[in-house]
Enzyme design. Structure first.
Site, PDB file in Angstrom:
ATOM      1  N   GLY B 111      99.771  -5.101 -17.262  1.00  0.00           N
ATOM      2  CA  GLY B 111     100.350  -3.764 -17.243  1.00  0.00           C
ATOM      3  C   GLY B 111     101.809  -3.813 -16.835  1.00  0.00           C
ATOM      4  N   CYS B 112     102.564  -2.777 -17.201  1.00  0.00           N
ATOM      5  CA  CYS B 112     104.007  -2.789 -16.941  1.00  0.00           C
ATOM      6  C   CYS B 112     104.293  -2.782 -15.445  1.00  0.00           C
ATOM      7  CB  CYS B 112     104.689  -1.628 -17.646  1.00  0.00           C
ATOM      8  SG  CYS B 112     103.964  -0.009 -17.341  1.00  0.00           S
ATOM      9  N   TYR B 113     103.657  -1.882 -14.700  1.00  0.00           N
ATOM     10  CA  TYR B 113     103.880  -1.847 -13.255  1.00  0.00           C
ATOM     11  C   TYR B 113     103.420  -3.147 -12.610  1.00  0.00           C
ATOM     12  CZ  TYR B 113     104.869   3.210 -13.049  1.00  0.00           C
ATOM     13  OH  TYR B 113     105.420   4.456 -13.180  1.00  0.00           O
ATOM     14  N   ALA B 114     102.282  -3.671 -13.085  1.00  0.00           N
ATOM     15  CA  ALA B 114     101.754  -4.900 -12.495  1.00  0.00           C
ATOM     16  C   ALA B 114     102.720  -6.062 -12.724  1.00  0.00           C
ATOM     17  CB  ALA B 114     100.374  -5.209 -13.071  1.00  0.00           C
ATOM     18  N   THR B 115     103.312  -6.122 -13.905  1.00  0.00           N
ATOM     19  CA  THR B 115     104.287  -7.179 -14.178  1.00  0.00           C
ATOM     20  C   THR B 115     105.393  -7.174 -13.135  1.00  0.00           C
ATOM     21  OG1 THR B 115     103.872  -7.152 -16.569  1.00  0.00           O
ATOM     22  CG2 THR B 115     106.019  -7.976 -15.843  1.00  0.00           C
TER      23      THR B 115
END
Lengths: 304, 304, 304, 304
Positions: B111-115
């Site tokens: 996910g973008c936030y997780a990245t």
């Protein structure tokens, strides 16, 4: 030096020193619609005119303190919007210090971030519902940086993205700690990181705290509801967003509890130029002059 | 099922399933400039064509997993951009799992936030430099909400302000916890609150952690510098802002230590559609196909 | 002084003088992806280095002309992005002057508004389809104003509204008139009013003309289609918007005819920093160096 | 059916039909600060309540006309904000039709573009200072498109660029022609092309006309100054920008003459939701109810 005399003036004459910056302009905008105050002097100069019932100082930090002390010495009631005297004078956050403000002639208006952060956290800190180690992530629109022209605030720099600034040591950090520590629940440590976001007005703080042992999630909501019940400008909301307070003296507050992790999250949204500056200054002046606290202050967002 | 054979294809044929959303469109944009991949099928449909060297799935969460499993069963190498298989398949964050990715045919793109959050925190968590109780404050541009038309993402709603959303329980929260807990330094708890900000592309996380006893401030910077030395896309910067990574596969990282309060602050900035989605998917595909990892990926912001 | 020799250099060495402004930075960004040009000198200084195959001048208006003449005297091929030499040197609009550009070593790159306005109007003016009394309403993003810090381009000034500037006498007005008058269909008068709009990149002109007696509406579309058939960067589109050319060297054109009122409306959209400045400069340099005209130039919007 | 009786109501009761759209919401916002009107009914429904002194209709085009006729038949004074009855009822542009409005109970509120265009052009058209063949280039913020959710008005579509829409045949074109032709200086032809720009509130028209033979440039300025001398809401300004009228009922006007080309350029700026919709509706209602025309209407931009 009590100001809230029995008979407040029908129309108070006020001076605005430092009327060219964003806060000063906003003061003039709000004063033009104020039924009980009349701006008799608007100067970019630092010198005060002789005659007025109250003076607002929207001068640069550093200059303002000196002028403020001079005016106070001359027994002119003053609301100083700078950071210079916040550790000395009455702290002009009416929701916490209403009585002090009404009884003094020298009020230091809080910083914009501090206004939002303290309103978000004070009820749950003073009730002992959270641990004293707090985090405040701030997001401000560009008017918070003032009117000075700089590459940092040019359209091409600011638009289409977000950036932190002064991530450690912003001067509002100490102001927030001082106010929250003064609540009597012990010394408070605040990590505060502000961010610059691509809009003109508006400020959001997202505050993070650890739920104290034994505190129940519903106590968080009850503490906030109890603190702000009946407050004209601080409202608990669902779906908090800065747009909903734009142009108004409102502070919206919303809290969530992540029970599984023992975390409390409280967000507060204000218009940085109104509740975060000029509006709160007028709210303080209303109290100092014995006027109804809400006089002349928009309690509705001027916005879509 | 090793993919990184000795002779990667001169030009690999790839399929993009779900090519109408923002991530799918960005995949096509990036693939059009990729010298070693050729998109042979772009469908909004969920069914895979028979013949290709690799398939990207940019389908809706829920649908993607089923198609992914089917393709994997048919021995088609897959990079799935949805959240469906992140707990099952190889986790496609090359900076942490490069070797695993190169040796598998089934990769789940983060996910973008997780990245951003994992890249910001992994080096200091795995080195034991911070306590395990972390806070991640996220700020995303509007493209992160996808292309579905909604009043939540209309111009008049989003512009001129900021708002938190899903402040508790966003599905990236568990993803971040899982990844950071897997580093071997013990289970990690993450409080994660995302915000919607008025720009199209870009994502910033500001992560807050408590400095572990005995950890020195310079160790924070050393851990990050050591982890990302030589990384093509993750760079430590001064003056972090999302605009500086716009259109690129870069992740910028900056850290500060508030020694007086024992706090560590780490910010990470990515373009949510590139390093947060399509670019990282291609980075993974490059590894899976035995191509140089940077092939076809912009390492410079397409921007002012 | 023919440049388009039989054997263009495998990789030409180029200098960029004035590499700190927006146009200079965009040149460096584009050159970094150009397979046949290598920037050997990037200076904010005005003096040219000795050895290069071609020099780009992105210096301030006034300064650039002098340096340009000096370099031309030293037989260094030059593309000057300033307005200084547009009435003297070959006018670097490849779609109109491709052959001249390929045969000269001194090219003046057109202004951004002039590029869009001339591409919108030249085919119908030269075909005599409209009267010679034209109106061009221009809308530009803020990067068009350059990098100099000014209250005019601060975020708080520009955002949330639109304003005309230099409504009479903008220096592109004469440039547009000169180019359109040189088409051989008689002298042309252009009223040109530019506007500053709240975005960073992008420029739209909406041009208004009176349909000539005897001209049929479909001739307008045919003239444009005929002029730009096969052009790599100028495309007739439906639903024109500046966002669709962002980051690319494209010029989108769309025309409408209001038959009842005998009016022709032609809109043209470019990225002011690419087709309106740095991209077109490289397009010219490609021609001058005998390279394929499209080399290294994005023909796809880098964008949502 | 004269409304402007000798004794206007101390506080008039008004109904708002169609209170969920942008215009309806703005009506409620403005009415909440109006000292002489009290909203007694706010419905999204189309049926009128029985008892009120005046009804505002902010219903969808098509629906509004029918309800308007019904209310007028029931002798309820009505201001209809839709386009349905503009060719039939009194045209609610007070600066041109003040007396008619004060003497009728059925007023059609002008379109937003028409308000700006007619205010920009009427004084110079009626004085015969320009030829009758006019061009109006309009630029509107996104709230002008209404509240209906559409990909056309999503943040990712609108931000960072500008686009024309309905370049020929927008329904305001005929409205502008009708009003300007009714001035008695002969039939007028208007080419009108609107554009969608990335801001929420605000509308600018840039109108182009040919100076009539024998007309002197200063006559243009004199005609505008004479027409608007003493007008509470229409002001001639220098440095026109939509931001300066934001939130107010103001219309700013600025004119330039390009003598060399015999051209007149007149720009007019309004807040499309106030002077372009809800504010003007209240201005009309004030006249109809015999209240001072400016009552309850902001004459100052609510803005930086």
């Amino acid at each position: 030096m009590h100001m809230s005399v029995l008979a407040p003036p029908a129309v108070a004459t006020v001076a605005v020193h430092g009327s060219t910056g964003f806060a000063g302009q906003e003061l003039l905008r709000l004063l033009s619609a104020h039924p009980r105050m009349h701006a008799v002097a608007c100067t970019s100069d630092t010198r005060a005119p002789a005659q007025c019932d109250l003076a607002f100082l929207a001068l640069p930090h550093g200059v303002s303190g000196e002028v403020g002390r001079e005016l106070a010495g001359a027994r002119v009631p003053v609301v100083d919007l700078s950071a210079d005297l916040r550790a000395e004078w009455a702290y002009g956050l009416p929701e916490l210090h209403r009585d002090d403000i009404a009884c003094t002639a020298a009020v230091a208006n809080p910083g914009c971030y501090a206004t939002a952060a303290v309103l978000a956290l004070a009820p749950i800190v003073s009730a002992g519902l959270v641990l004293s180690d707090l985090i405040v992530d701030g997001k401000s629109g560009v008017s918070g940086a003032g009117k000075t022209v700089s590459p940092r605030t040019s359209f091409t720099t600011v638009s289409e993205g977000i950036a932190p600034y002064t991530p450690v040591g912003h001067h509002h950090q100490l102001e927030i700690e001082r106010e929250l520590s003064a609540l009597g629940a012990g010394p408070v440590s605040v990590t505060f990181t502000p961010h610059l976001a691509p809009f003109t007005r508006g400020l959001l703080v997202t505050a993070y705290a650890r739920l104290a042992a034994g505190a129940a999630p519903n106590e968080i909501h009850e503490a906030l509801a109890g603190a702000y019940d009946g407050e004209p400008f601080v409202h608990l909301v669902d779906g908090i967003r800065t747009q909903a307070v734009r142009g108004s003296n409102l502070c919206h507050v919303q809290a969530w509890v992540d029970e599984a992790r023992g975390r409390v999250i409280v967000a507060a949204a204000i218009d940085n130029l109104v509740k975060g500056a000029a509006g709160q200054a007028i709210q303080n002046a209303n109290l100092m002059l014995g006027l109804p606290e809400q006089t002349g202050l928009p309690a509705q967002a001027a916005w879509l």
